[in-house]
Design an enzyme around this catalytic site. Structure first.
Site, mmCIF file in Angstrom:
data_model
loop_
_atom_site.group_PDB
_atom_site.id
_atom_site.type_symbol
_atom_site.label_atom_id
_atom_site.label_comp_id
_atom_site.label_asym_id
_atom_site.label_seq_id
_atom_site.Cartn_x
_atom_site.Cartn_y
_atom_site.Cartn_z
ATOM 1 C CG HIS A 7 -1.756 -1.131 1.070
ATOM 2 N ND1 HIS A 7 -3.155 -1.151 0.622
ATOM 3 C CD2 HIS A 7 -1.672 -2.528 1.907
ATOM 4 C CE1 HIS A 7 -3.825 -2.450 0.640
ATOM 5 N NE2 HIS A 7 -2.982 -3.005 1.568
ATOM 6 C CG HIS A 45 -5.070 9.961 6.283
ATOM 7 N ND1 HIS A 45 -4.935 9.337 5.125
ATOM 8 C CD2 HIS A 45 -5.550 9.155 7.228
ATOM 9 C CE1 HIS A 45 -5.451 7.925 5.298
ATOM 10 N NE2 HIS A 45 -5.621 7.759 6.425
ATOM 11 C CG ASP A 51 -11.282 2.019 2.396
ATOM 12 O OD1 ASP A 51 -11.989 1.219 2.955
ATOM 13 O OD2 ASP A 51 -10.980 3.150 2.689
ATOM 14 C CD GLU A 86 -7.650 -8.025 5.607
ATOM 15 O OE1 GLU A 86 -6.641 -7.452 6.096
ATOM 16 O OE2 GLU A 86 -8.478 -7.390 5.056
#
Length: 354
Positions: free
Chosen positions: A27, A77, A151, A213
């Site tokens: 990522h 961010h 997402d 997950e």
């Protein structure tokens, strides 16, 4: 005796560092190094004169405490909200992987927009330019492809926009090659996203899906498997010995979809209790196809070389085992047979020299 062990350890680490490698699960924002974060903080402070106001301090990147690690995302961010910052971040991440012996890299990122990045399209265009410039100027010979991430915690409208952008840039010259489904596995109804994933597959985009997950979610796992994606991320609870559904496991064995294992990420995230207890051991026993990856090398303070070293340490993989694992990873890349053959020739040339 200790000196002999230390010497063997150093020799193994050197071998791994020099060995050509493939990175398929990285990522972008989670791969920013400490040095890159510092550069981006300085850029943000210069842009806004707001270093103290925004609390632009780097949390510890050496901590094994997940809450501490994920504080870094909050910082990221704040400091990647301009085209200039995104360009710098992408260039640095690619160069980091290149220096670690990566010959082929697939990055994934969620297209974003902000006051300084007007549209998701501009975000993707910026990442593409960074890929092209870095490979041409600093990382010659490195092949970099791009997966746009959907997402699952964001609304389906964002997925639709991401898919439109992916389709726009999905050409022979663009690095955009596929779609990644990721995000908090406890959020979002997968049924909303399946039509977009099915359409992506229909037009030829490759699919990399984060799957299983968290425990349970058997119906979701089944739907995702039946989609027949090209690779699966993590798969922590797919195996029946890890609480997986026997029905889904039989389907997985039938499909033989390669798994992306991220050792350090899983241990620090506490989705597995230890390296020894990692589900990789179960899949290795059945000769199931898999590839080692970093996930978020910056957040989890690792590298692909380190992941290979951990595999050698905890699963008794020899140099030959590691080389074979790296070589076999070529078959799982989202690229042409021509590119696969080019890479295999690089590996064969390296092997002839050792």
């Amino acid at each position: 005796m200790t000196m002999e062990i230390d010497l063997a350890d150093k020799q193994m680490q050197l071998f791994i560092k020099e060995m050509p490698k493939i990175e398929l699960h990285a990522h972008l924002n989670g791969s920013l190094s400490h040095n890159t974060l510092q550069k981006l903080i300085e850029l943000k402070a210069k842009q806004s004169n707001a270093k103290q106001e925004l609390n632009l301090e780097i949390p510890s990147l050496s901590s094994n405490d997940l809450s501490e690690c994920f504080k870094v995302f909050g910082l990221i961010h704040k400091i990647t909200d301009s085209a200039e910052a995104i360009y710098m971040a992408t260039c640095d991440v690619i160069e980091d992987f290149y220096k670690d012996g990566i010959c082929y890299l697939e990055l994934r990122t969620t297209p974003k927009e902000s006051d300084l990045i007007a549209t998701q399209d501009i975000y993707v265009k910026t990442v593409i330019k960074a890929i092209e410039d870095t490979c041409f100027e600093k990382c010659k010979g490195l092949s970099v492809k791009l997966l746009l991430s959907i997402d699952r915690k964001r609304p389906p409208s964002c997925a639709e926009e991401t898919l439109k952008i992916a389709e726009k840039y999905f050409t022979g010259l663009s690095p955009v090659i596929g779609i990644d489904l990721s995000g908090n596995p406890n959020t979002g109804d997968i049924n909303y996203f399946l039509p977009y994933l099915e359409y992506a597959k229909k037009i030829g985009l490759k699919l990399a899906i984060h799957i299983s997950e968290v425990p349970g979610n058997f119906e979701e796992v089944e739907r995702l498997l039946k989609l027949e994606p090209n690779r699966l991320g993590h798969g922590t609870y797919l195996h029946p010995q890890k609480g997986g559904s026997t029905k889904n496991f039989e389907l997985l064995k039938q499909l033989k979809i390669p798994l992306e294992f991220c050792l350090t990420s899983n241990v620090i995230s506490k989705t597995v209790s230890s390296y020894e207890d990692h589900h990789l051991t179960l899949f290795r026993e059945m000769n199931y196809p898999y590839v080692l990856c970093t996930d978020d090398k910056g957040i989890f303070n690792t590298s692909l070389s380190n992941e290979y070293y951990l595999a050698s340490k905890y699963y008794s993989l020899s140099k030959q085992d590691l080389f074979n694992l790296s070589y076999e990873s070529i078959d799982y890349i989202f690229s042409s047979e021509i590119k696969k053959n080019e890479l295999k020739n690089i590996w064969k040339k390296y092997k002839s020299l050792i």
